[in-house]
Write a protein that holds these residues in place. Structure first.
Motif, short mmCIF file in Angstrom:
data_model
loop_
_atom_site.label_atom_id
_atom_site.label_comp_id
_atom_site.label_asym_id
_atom_site.label_seq_id
_atom_site.Cartn_x
_atom_site.Cartn_y
_atom_site.Cartn_z
N TYR A 27 1.26 -1.40 0.39
CA TYR A 27 -0.28 0.12 -0.07
C TYR A 27 1.03 1.80 0.61
O TYR A 27 1.92 0.87 0.72
N THR B 256 -2.70 3.89 -2.72
CA THR B 256 -3.07 2.78 -4.35
C THR B 256 -2.40 1.73 -3.83
O THR B 256 -1.37 1.50 -2.49
N ARG B 257 -2.89 0.45 -4.36
CA ARG B 257 -2.13 -0.64 -4.78
C ARG B 257 -1.82 -0.85 -5.90
O ARG B 257 -2.75 -1.56 -6.24
N THR C 245 -7.38 2.97 -4.06
CA THR C 245 -7.67 1.79 -2.65
C THR C 245 -8.52 2.70 -1.35
O THR C 245 -7.59 3.35 -1.56
N SER C 246 -8.51 2.15 -0.62
CA SER C 246 -8.44 3.04 0.89
C SER C 246 -7.79 2.35 1.81
O SER C 246 -7.09 1.90 1.95
#
Length: 230
Positions: free
Chosen positions: A64, A72-73, A78-79
């Motif tokens: 992450y 982001t991943r 993403t959260s």
């Protein structure tokens, strides 16, 4: 002095209402295996920043990244995977609330779960941590080494899961922190004592919680209040 509240492994519900604290801490330390919302509540209640490392029962946070556009991943949005507003110190050195904190999460590998490492893997992670610590502040030593597991033979156990890391001993000699703050080893009604590891570092089991004062850049610290387990 910086007032620190260090927590690990077992939720102490009274803390979420401010009960049991001598005074509001300046920094929250999470040594792993706690619900992320628990760390968020403590941070919000105390109006204090939180620094944490993941334990072997926490989700995998590898890969992450936080940028200007958010989390982001693998390049995809993403959260936030961890506690909101908290700093993940795993594998790096950060300065928060005036304290220099190096972090190394995880336990010994005992099943296919996340955040588990062989001693060789953790030794490599420790080497990288030493390198990044040197890059961030030269020869300045960390005030605290925040880990999930203890060093081998210093407050650990003999079962496969709860054995400490042998590689923490040379890491501590190199970083020379005032405190090693860890969790992972549940007291089960006992009162684990603080132990010396290396020449000048005190190893402290904070399962439950420990509130202490520490003077950055010195060896001065004082335990204010603690509870061994929930």
């Amino acid at each position: 002095m910086v007032r620190v509240l260090a927590v690990a492994d077992e939720v102490v519900e009274s803390l979420t209402f401010g009960v049991g604290l001598d005074a509001k801490p300046d920094v929250i330390l999470g040594a792993g295996d706690l619900p992320f919302d628990y760390l968020e509540v403590l941070s919000e209640l105390c109006d204090a920043p939180c620094v944490f490392v993941p334990g072997n029962h926490d989700r995998d946070l590898h890969g992450y990244r936080e940028g200007r556009g958010g989390w982001t991943r693998a390049g995809l949005p993403t959260s936030n995977p961890g506690p909101n507003g908290a700093v993940n110190a795993d594998g790096r050195t950060v300065t928060v609330g005036g304290l220099r904190i190096s972090g190394l999460g995880g336990s010994r590998r005992y099943n296919p779960g996340p955040n588990q490492y062989t001693d060789t893997q953790q030794r490599l992670r420790g080497w990288r941590l030493r390198c990044t610590a040197a890059l961030t502040r030269g020869d300045a030593r960390p005030d605290i080494l925040l880990t999930h597991s203890p060093a081998r033979g210093v407050g650990d156990a003999d079962d496969a899961c709860h054995r400490g890391f042998d590689c923490f001993h040379p890491l501590i000699r190199s970083l020379d922190p005032t405190l090693l703050v860890h969790g992972h080893v549940h007291p089960y009604g006992r009162s684990p004592r603080d132990r010396m590891v290396g020449e000048a570092t005190i190893s402290m089991n904070v399962v439950g919680y420990c509130e202490f004062d520490i003077e950055p850049g010195t060896r001065e610290f004082e335990v204010v209040r603690r509870r061994h387990g929930a």
